[in-house]
Scaffold this active site. Structure first.
Site, mmCIF file in Angstrom:
data_model
loop_
_atom_site.group_PDB
_atom_site.id
_atom_site.type_symbol
_atom_site.label_atom_id
_atom_site.label_comp_id
_atom_site.label_asym_id
_atom_site.label_seq_id
_atom_site.Cartn_x
_atom_site.Cartn_y
_atom_site.Cartn_z
ATOM 1 C CE LYS A 93 -4.312 -1.737 0.361
ATOM 2 N NZ LYS A 93 -4.294 -2.978 1.087
ATOM 3 C CD GLU A 115 -10.313 3.712 0.290
ATOM 4 O OE1 GLU A 115 -10.170 4.943 0.066
ATOM 5 O OE2 GLU A 115 -9.573 2.856 -0.234
ATOM 6 C CB SER A 382 0.049 -8.200 -1.190
ATOM 7 O OG SER A 382 -0.751 -9.116 -0.467
HETATM 8 C C1 LIG Z 1 -5.150 -4.123 0.782
HETATM 9 C C2 LIG Z 1 -4.435 -5.397 0.628
HETATM 10 C C3 LIG Z 1 -4.730 -6.308 -0.407
HETATM 11 C C4 LIG Z 1 -5.855 -6.107 -1.376
HETATM 12 O O1 LIG Z 1 -5.787 -4.953 -2.156
HETATM 13 P P1 LIG Z 1 -5.347 -4.946 -3.685
HETATM 14 O O2 LIG Z 1 -5.643 -3.557 -4.120
HETATM 15 O O3 LIG Z 1 -6.162 -5.963 -4.405
HETATM 16 O O4 LIG Z 1 -3.906 -5.259 -3.725
HETATM 17 C C5 LIG Z 1 -3.965 -7.458 -0.520
HETATM 18 N N1 LIG Z 1 -2.969 -7.728 0.354
HETATM 19 C C6 LIG Z 1 -2.664 -6.889 1.350
HETATM 20 C C7 LIG Z 1 -1.552 -7.248 2.278
HETATM 21 C C8 LIG Z 1 -3.380 -5.696 1.514
HETATM 22 O O5 LIG Z 1 -3.055 -4.863 2.509
#
Ligand SMILES: *Cc1c(COP(=O)(O)O)cnc(C)c1O
Length: 402
Positions: A93, A115, A382
């Site tokens: 993020k 948000e 992620s």
């Molecule tokens: C917010 C988040 C996601 C999902 O959001 P995307 O916009 O689809 O990437 C996935 N993994 C983590 C660790 C997140 O914080």
């Protein structure tokens, strides 16, 4: 935000998806933002400042790690993890937030709103607002503030004001509505940092560009280490930002299979799912035309996943188009499969990955054994999973305090 007002033009289209479906009052601000982004994305000073922050504040480039134990255990393809979990604040993020807040500052804004669902985007936004000395207010569904009390405190600690939104189901889509309304009320000094590749143009394109650093690095790192492109790139999909970031620089490499893993919850044939690409229908919501989980009346349906970061009822328009063109394959992963994968990667590689990312790991466990040992899968991690430990324990019937 309210349903459609007008479709003013064809900008920001991905096939039939995307566009700008916004109230008239917001149009001039969206135009200003589009112009500013078009200008600054190629501005050498802007690019240099963002690059400096990504390296020295966010900890980029993130590692590309060869998971040898997991590769051997699954007995097929070589698995590499792109370690976005090692970024400052613990997920991808921050890549987008740094870009947008820097842009907002160039536009003369002094106040940031955002948000958040699980709280990671809110924490990343509060973090960067603190760093840049900007006022920050976060909109979060009331139910989510209760489920994620620690993140609420963390955002307040960082100097942000957190609004608990009790309309609707008190979850992410209601928080997006509230943030959009607040932006419409106060555009002069305020920028709304959308947290994924969604909303009206220019957000889906701008967020993708800021996240595309992920695939740019993967390509360079893997070429350096192996001299090859990956055979497959796998990422989880909520709104779609980490996935499009991991896919972007491979879209024109036809030998690279791209696979997005969405949250099937209790199963795509149940009503407890968030698998928008597999079960959604075309609609207009939150400023964009895309696929959405809808009930029989065409209203947005409540969605469910064990992962608060994946339970959004829509999907970024570029993913809807990439599914239509068949360039990307989308698969559903259930709660059970994701929890198993959460434990598996912890025990084989010593990595506690986010429950969102564990959806991608779950698919890698199915895919790798079907491939040869000289083939390569890159899986985007992620985020880190510390935030999920208590919930997974509960899922397994263990009660610990979080
Ligand atoms: C917010 C988040 C996601 C999902 O959001 P995307 O916009 O689809 O990437 C996935 N993994 C983590 C660790 C997140 O914080």
């Amino acid at each position: 935000m309210q349903e459609t007002k007008s479709e003013t033009n064809q900008v920001g289209r991905f096939g039939e998806y995307g566009g700008q479906y916004i109230p008239e009052t917001l149009m001039s601000e969206i135009d200003r933002l589009t112009e500013a982004y078009d200008h600054y994305k190629d501005d050498p000073d802007f690019k240099a400042e963002l690059k400096d922050l990504l390296i020295n504040y966010a900890n980029r480039p993130s590692l590309l790690y060869h998971a040898e134990r997991m590769s051997a255990d699954l007995g097929g393809a070589q698995i590499y993890f792109k370690r976005e979990d090692l970024n400052h604040t613990g997920s991808h993020k921050i890549n987008n937030v740094l870009g947008q807040v820097l842009l907002a500052k160039r536009m003369g804004k002094t106040r940031i709103i955002a948000e958040t669902g699980a709280g990671q985007h809110g924490v990343a936004t509060a973090t960067v607002a603190a760093l840049m000395g900007m006022e920050c207010e976060i909109f979060m569904g009331k139910l989510d503030t209760e489920r994620q009390a620690l993140n609420v405190y963390r955002m307040e600690l960082l100097g942000a004001k957190v609004h608990a939104i009790s309309t609707g189901t008190g979850t992410l889509k209601d928080a997006v509505n509230a943030a959009m309304q607040e932006w419409t009320r106060r555009m002069d000094d305020t920028h709304y940092v959308i947290g994924s590749t969604m909303g009206p143009h220019p957000f889906p394109t701008m967020v993708r560009d800021f996240q595309s650093v992920i695939s740019k690095e993967i390509k360079a790192q893997l070429l350096k280490e192996t001299g090859k492109l990956p055979d497959a790139v796998v990422a989880c999909v909520g709104g779609g930002s980490n996935a499009i970031g991991a896919f972007y620089h491979f879209i024109n490499d036809p030998s690279v299979k791209l696979i997005g893993c969405e949250a099937a919850g209790k199963g795509i044939h149940t009503d407890k799912t968030a698998a928008t690409l597999e079960t959604g229908r075309i609609g207009i919501f939150h400023g964009m035309k895309s696929l959405f989980c809808q009930d029989d009346d065409g209203d947005i349906a409540p969605v469910y996943s064990i992962s608060a970061g994946l339970d959004y009822p829509g999907i970024g328009p570029e993913h809807a188009a990439l599914q239509a063109s068949k360039r990307v394959q989308y698969v559903g992963i259930t709660d059970d499969e994701a929890v198993d994968a959460f434990e598996y990667i912890a025990q084989t590689e010593g990595i506690v990955a986010a429950i969102e990312s564990s959806h991608a790991v779950a698919y890698v466990r199915k895919l790798a054994p079907t491939m040869r040992k000289d083939q390569i899968i890159v899986c985007n991690l992620s985020g880190r999973g510390d935030k999920d430990v208590a919930a997974i324990a509960r899922y397994r019937g263990v009660n610990i305090h979080d």
